[in-house]
Every structure is written in C-alpha cells, then in structure tokens.
Design an enzyme around this catalytic site. Structure first.
Site, mmCIF file in Angstrom:
data_model
loop_
_atom_site.group_PDB
_atom_site.id
_atom_site.type_symbol
_atom_site.label_atom_id
_atom_site.label_comp_id
_atom_site.label_asym_id
_atom_site.label_seq_id
_atom_site.Cartn_x
_atom_site.Cartn_y
_atom_site.Cartn_z
ATOM 1 N N GLU A 127 0.855 -1.194 0.000
ATOM 2 C CA GLU A 127 0.000 0.000 0.000
ATOM 3 C C GLU A 127 0.883 1.233 0.000
ATOM 4 O OE1 GLU A 127 -2.703 -0.166 3.314
ATOM 5 O OE2 GLU A 127 -3.488 -2.129 2.707
ATOM 6 N N SER A 178 -0.718 -10.462 16.158
ATOM 7 C CA SER A 178 -0.175 -11.460 15.226
ATOM 8 C C SER A 178 -1.245 -12.089 14.324
ATOM 9 C CB SER A 178 0.570 -12.548 16.005
ATOM 10 O OG SER A 178 -0.313 -13.200 16.877
ATOM 11 N N ARG A 244 10.261 -15.403 -4.358
ATOM 12 C CA ARG A 244 11.512 -14.652 -4.543
ATOM 13 C C ARG A 244 12.526 -15.380 -5.426
ATOM 14 N NH1 ARG A 244 11.178 -12.055 1.539
ATOM 15 N NH2 ARG A 244 9.952 -10.243 0.896
ATOM 16 N N ARG A 269 31.681 -5.247 -33.549
ATOM 17 C CA ARG A 269 32.080 -3.840 -33.491
ATOM 18 C C ARG A 269 33.616 -3.735 -33.541
ATOM 19 N NH1 ARG A 269 31.196 1.642 -34.011
ATOM 20 N NH2 ARG A 269 32.052 2.788 -32.230
ATOM 21 N N LYS A 270 34.126 -2.920 -34.476
ATOM 22 C CA LYS A 270 35.584 -2.776 -34.608
ATOM 23 C C LYS A 270 36.026 -1.379 -34.171
ATOM 24 C CE LYS A 270 36.618 -6.154 -38.190
ATOM 25 N NZ LYS A 270 35.261 -6.713 -38.347
ATOM 26 N N GLN A 339 27.694 -0.543 -21.227
ATOM 27 C CA GLN A 339 29.059 -0.002 -21.326
ATOM 28 C C GLN A 339 29.781 -0.566 -22.551
ATOM 29 O OE1 GLN A 339 29.954 2.283 -19.120
ATOM 30 N NE2 GLN A 339 32.044 2.603 -19.822
ATOM 31 N N PHE A 341 28.482 -1.618 -25.287
ATOM 32 C CA PHE A 341 27.901 -1.011 -26.494
ATOM 33 C C PHE A 341 28.314 0.470 -26.627
ATOM 34 C CE2 PHE A 341 24.518 -3.471 -28.767
ATOM 35 C CZ PHE A 341 24.652 -4.674 -28.092
ATOM 36 N N GLY A 343 28.334 4.463 -26.469
ATOM 37 C CA GLY A 343 27.254 5.455 -26.632
ATOM 38 C C GLY A 343 26.015 4.843 -27.238
ATOM 39 N N GLU A 366 9.069 -7.187 -4.613
ATOM 40 C CA GLU A 366 9.014 -8.417 -3.788
ATOM 41 C C GLU A 366 10.020 -8.378 -2.637
ATOM 42 O OE1 GLU A 366 8.125 -12.186 -5.559
ATOM 43 O OE2 GLU A 366 7.193 -11.198 -7.273
HETATM 44 N N1 CAA Z 1 7.088 -17.623 6.776
HETATM 45 C C1 CAA Z 1 6.106 -17.796 7.689
HETATM 46 N N2 CAA Z 1 5.867 -16.900 8.673
HETATM 47 C C2 CAA Z 1 6.640 -15.806 8.722
HETATM 48 C C3 CAA Z 1 7.685 -15.575 7.793
HETATM 49 C C4 CAA Z 1 7.893 -16.533 6.784
HETATM 50 N N3 CAA Z 1 8.841 -16.386 5.866
HETATM 51 N N4 CAA Z 1 8.277 -14.393 8.079
HETATM 52 C C5 CAA Z 1 7.655 -13.909 9.172
HETATM 53 N N5 CAA Z 1 6.666 -14.770 9.544
HETATM 54 C C6 CAA Z 1 5.766 -14.634 10.701
HETATM 55 C C7 CAA Z 1 6.581 -14.558 11.996
HETATM 56 O O1 CAA Z 1 6.864 -15.839 12.483
HETATM 57 C C8 CAA Z 1 5.652 -13.783 12.878
HETATM 58 O O2 CAA Z 1 4.663 -14.682 13.370
HETATM 59 P P1 CAA Z 1 4.059 -14.531 14.875
HETATM 60 O O3 CAA Z 1 3.386 -13.204 14.928
HETATM 61 O O4 CAA Z 1 3.094 -15.679 14.981
HETATM 62 O O5 CAA Z 1 5.244 -14.619 15.784
HETATM 63 C C9 CAA Z 1 4.975 -12.822 11.938
HETATM 64 O O6 CAA Z 1 5.071 -13.400 10.646
HETATM 65 C C10 CAA Z 1 5.604 -11.450 11.924
HETATM 66 O O7 CAA Z 1 6.966 -11.616 11.549
HETATM 67 P P2 CAA Z 1 8.062 -10.455 11.725
HETATM 68 O O8 CAA Z 1 8.017 -9.962 13.145
HETATM 69 O O9 CAA Z 1 9.352 -10.966 11.200
HETATM 70 O O10 CAA Z 1 7.449 -9.341 10.772
HETATM 71 P P3 CAA Z 1 7.981 -7.887 10.436
HETATM 72 O O11 CAA Z 1 6.852 -6.951 10.521
HETATM 73 O O12 CAA Z 1 9.240 -7.609 11.191
HETATM 74 O O13 CAA Z 1 8.277 -7.993 8.853
HETATM 75 C C11 CAA Z 1 9.550 -8.431 6.890
HETATM 76 C C12 CAA Z 1 9.111 -8.885 8.277
HETATM 77 C C13 CAA Z 1 10.505 -9.515 6.454
HETATM 78 C C14 CAA Z 1 10.239 -7.082 6.883
HETATM 79 C C15 CAA Z 1 8.309 -8.393 5.956
HETATM 80 O O14 CAA Z 1 7.431 -7.352 6.297
HETATM 81 C C16 CAA Z 1 8.684 -8.250 4.496
HETATM 82 O O15 CAA Z 1 9.041 -9.248 3.845
HETATM 83 N N6 CAA Z 1 8.613 -7.013 3.947
HETATM 84 C C17 CAA Z 1 8.771 -6.795 2.521
HETATM 85 C C18 CAA Z 1 7.421 -6.850 1.864
HETATM 86 C C19 CAA Z 1 7.512 -7.216 0.440
HETATM 87 O O16 CAA Z 1 8.306 -8.046 0.031
HETATM 88 N N7 CAA Z 1 6.659 -6.593 -0.352
HETATM 89 C C20 CAA Z 1 6.623 -6.854 -1.754
HETATM 90 C C21 CAA Z 1 5.204 -6.950 -2.242
HETATM 91 S S1 CAA Z 1 5.001 -7.927 -3.630
HETATM 92 C C22 CAA Z 1 5.386 -6.971 -4.944
HETATM 93 O O17 CAA Z 1 6.370 -6.295 -4.960
HETATM 94 C C23 CAA Z 1 4.402 -7.071 -6.038
HETATM 95 C C24 CAA Z 1 4.890 -7.007 -7.410
HETATM 96 O O18 CAA Z 1 4.517 -6.111 -8.097
HETATM 97 C C25 CAA Z 1 5.668 -8.051 -8.068
#
Ligand code: CAA
Length: 408
Positions: A127, A178, A244, A269-270, A339, A341, A343, A366
C-alpha cells in the site's frame, strides 16, 4: 540438506519457454516496451503452451513441475523481455497464497482456473504507506453476515487490469498483533473494485502495474483464504519465500540476455582495427559478467530446489539470498552490457538499455534487497546458538562489563 534437482520435466518447460521467448516475445519486446501495453499474443501463448500450469500441482489442474521449473521458465522469458518475465511470474505470486493457505475446495477451484490460463491472477499486498513494512497495511475487510466488506487501496498491483483473480491482504482484526491480517480472493468486476492509476514505469513496461481501490467491495466469506481469519501475514510471507527465487530468475534471465547481446556486439564492433571481443579489457568484462550470471543461477536453483523439497529450515534465507544476489547481478551485468555497447548502448535503437531499465525494479520489488539482507541476517542470528562455543575463542574485554553510561 536439500540438493539442486532439475527434473526432465523442468527442462521440458524451459525448452517450451525458450521457444515462446524467441518466436513470440523477442520480436515484439521493443514495440510493447514503447507502447507500455500487455501483448495479447503473449497471453495467448502462455495459455496455449500450458505455461501457466507449470508450478501448480497436478491435483489442482497443473503440471506439478515445481518451482525449479517455474524459475527456468521465468529465466527464459526474461532473457527476451523482463516485462514479459514478470507478467508471467506474477501469476505464480498471486496463486501462492491459495497454494500455501487455501482450503482444498479453494485450491481446486482457483488454481485450476489459473493453470488452464482461463484466469490470470494478481497479488495485492503493498500500500501507499505500507511497502517494506507489509504488516502496516490499512486496507480493511469487515465481516457483515456472510460477506466481507473491503475498503482501502493497494499499490503496485502487477498485472492489475489484466488479471481476473486478486489475492488481497486486508486487516480483519485491528486489535490483534499477530492475527491482524487475512487473505481474501476478489474477482475483477466485483462492484466497488476499480483500477485507478496505471503507473508510467522506467522498465518492465509490457506489464501493467496499477493501484487497486476497494470501495465497499462485498465478497462471500467463502473467499477468505483457508476459511480462518488472521493467517494472512503468514501466508503472504510464505508466498514471498516461494516467489523470490522467481524474481531472482528474472534477474538472471535479464543478465544472461544482456550478456548475449554484449558478446554478439563485441564480436562485430571494430575499433583500433580489431573487434572489441579480441581486446583484453572487454574480455575481462565479459568474463566477470558470465561468472556472476552462473553464480546467481546456481543460487536460484538452490533456493528453488529447497522450496520443491519442502526444506523449511532454509527456504526463507535461500530465497532472500537468491533474490538479492541475482538481482544485484542483473543490475551490474546489464549496466556493463550498456558499457560495452558504448554510446550506442545508451540509445533506444539498441536493445541493451531496456535490459538495464528492466533490471532496476528487480532490486526493489518483492522486498527490496535491503529487506532481503535483513531477513538473511535475522536467520544468521537465530542459528548463532549452534556456534556459540566460538565465544570461548574471543577475548571478552571488548564486550563484557560494558556500561551504557558514557565515561567522563
Ligand atoms: N514464513 C512464515 N511466517 C513468517 C515468515 C515466513 N517467511 N516471516 C515472518 N513470519 C511470521 C513470523 O513468524 C511472525 O509470526 P508470529 O506473529 O506468529 O510470531 C509474523 O510473521 C511477523 O513476523 P516479523 O516480526 O518478522 O514481521 P515484520 O513486521 O518484522 O516484517 C519483513 C518482516 C521480512 C520485513 C516483511 O514485512 C517483508 O518481507 N517485507 C517486505 C514486503 C515485500 O516483500 N513486499 C513486496 C510486495 S510484492 C510486490 O512487490 C508485487 C509485485 O509487483 C511483483
């Protein structure tokens, strides 16, 4: 420890993707980059060749070829066009929440529709005020009788406007820490669900990236993923672990594609009476580029194999490693290709500047590469207990007896 495993089936799908890339994608890549439009012929080719079922298990209508196969397909498509690579990959991203969190009934319904190419799917997590901090989202879904009523906005919906299905993450319990978020499937055409802004992008221009808005969007409670609220954040995180390696494969495809153009050009390219390829400085660049691509590809295959093997202990860190390492490589190698290629590389008449533009976003979406390295570091700290005996070999004077009060 899971091993890298490339099945015959995965190689088959790589070959199918290679054909689509060379026959359908490469000839039109420049045109659709300029027009910033999704090529219909590419969408048809995905469906006709069965590419949209590659990663979906057989019991849900797919080919069950797994994530290694998915990554090989993404690499081949991205080698010809980064925009088309992500247009394909985002269907996997959108379907993973159903795969990891859906009920049997939901999987049978929606995954089969994606696998057949009947419906494309998008992923709505980010968001305006919740990018890296995905958990900070505000879009809300309120339960009213047997419906969820969704209100809010999502940013960076790739495939938005093209996709029929959307896995949308929304707050269903403001007061929970959570179990705040749930995943809900929303179909295109549901009243109140609109595409408001089509972004004008630096790269990956063949695929739309939009804002999706939800204004009292009513969906049946049966669209709640897994049938249980509060599991959305976990499902989103697991989804990103699965997806990922695919972004990493996109980076490797872009790097490989740009490298091939660079070699092709360097042989022709020469300057100073000889072609560029016979010059030591250029060979040094090409050698480094090729080694980086190969290293990144190995990491992609390692991460994807770990997902296929269900090796939960390492998937999170390997996916983050593959994503950050391979997409940084994509940026470096595509920049070096420009680079080589000279310019001309900077000009739109030549194919390599597009690779550089397409590569940039792979370091960002992501999960930025900075977030990936934070994820890797968190994993390292979690396992530090297993080598805590090493502290016996470090003199304690630098950390024992530390006083946080400054010494006068
Ligand atoms: N698998 C399962 N559970 C997971 C997990 C995983 N890989 N990672 C975290 N969790 C769980 C934790 O265990 C925790 O669970 P509990 O509450 O039950 O303990 C909960 O999730 C919260 O975990 P964190 O405290 O680690 O969470 P955080 O708020 O610190 O965030 C973060 C972690 C890794 C920073 C995460 O927010 C993140 O990956 N951020 C990046 C977001 C992202 O990648 N966005 C891209 C969107 S997609 C996109 O880009 C679309 C496109 O156009 C292609």
């Amino acid at each position: 420890m899971s091993q890298i495993l490339i099945s015959e089936e995965a190689l088959h799908w790589k070959e199918v993707a290679h054909q689509v890339a060379e026959e359908v994608v490469r000839p039109i890549a420049k045109e659709y980059d300029e027009r910033q439009e999704y090529p219909d012929e590419v969408r048809q080719a995905f469906a006709e060749k069965g590419l949209l079922g590659v990663w979906i298990p057989k019991e849900y209508g797919g080919h069950g070829a797994g994530i290694v196969a998915l990554c090989l397909v993404i690499e081949e498509l991205s080698r010809a066009c980064g925009g088309v690579g992500v247009a394909y990959a985002v269907n996997a991203l959108g379907s993973f929440p159903i795969l990891v969190g859906g009920t049997e009934e939901q999987k049978k319904l929606w995954l089969a529709e994606v696998a057949s190419g009947e419906k494309m799917i998008a992923f709505c997590l980010s968001e305006k005020f919740a990018g890296s901090d995905a958990g900070g989202m505000r879009c809300e879904a309120r339960l009213e009788g047997d419906e969820y009523v969704i209100n809010g906005e999502k940013k960076w919906t790739t495939n938005g406007g093209i996709a029929t299905l959307h896995t949308v993450f929304a707050v269903t319990d403001r007061n929970s820490k959570s179990r705040r978020i749930s995943g809900i499937v929303v179909e295109k055409g549901t009243p109140g669900f609109t595409v408001e802004k089509v972004e004008d992008k630096m790269g990956i221009r063949a695929v739309p990236v939009v804002e999706t808005h939800f204004n009292n969007v009513r969906v049946p409670v049966g669209n709640l993923l897994g049938g249980r609220p509060g599991m959305g954040f976990k499902h989103a995180m697991q989804t990103l672990d699965y997806a990922r390696p695919g972004v990493a494969a996109q980076g490797i495809g872009l790097a490989q594609g740009a490298l091939e153009y660079a070699v092709t050009y360097a042989l022709r390219r020469k300057q100073f009476g000889q072609n560029l390829a016979s010059m030591g400085v250029i060979q040094d660049m090409l050698g480094r580029m090729a080694a980086k691509v190969e290293a990144g590809r190995s990491l992609v295959l390692r991460a994807a194999s770990a997902v296929d093997a269900g090796d939960k202990a390492v998937v999170n860190r390997l996916a983050a490693m593959a994503k950050s390492f391979s997409t940084d490589i994509a940026m470096e190698v595509t920049t070096d290709a420009v680079q080589i290629f000279g310019g001309y590389g900077y000009m739109k008449d030549y194919p390599v500047e597009k690779y550089m533009r397409d590569a940039k976003i792979t370091q960002i979406y992501e999960g930025t590469n900075q977030i990936q390295r934070m994820v890797i570091a968190r994993n390292l700290m979690k396992e530090a207990q297993s080598f805590s005996h090493l502290a016996d070999y470090i003199p304690v004077e630098t950390y024992e007896g530390y006083d946080s009060e400054p010494v006068d």
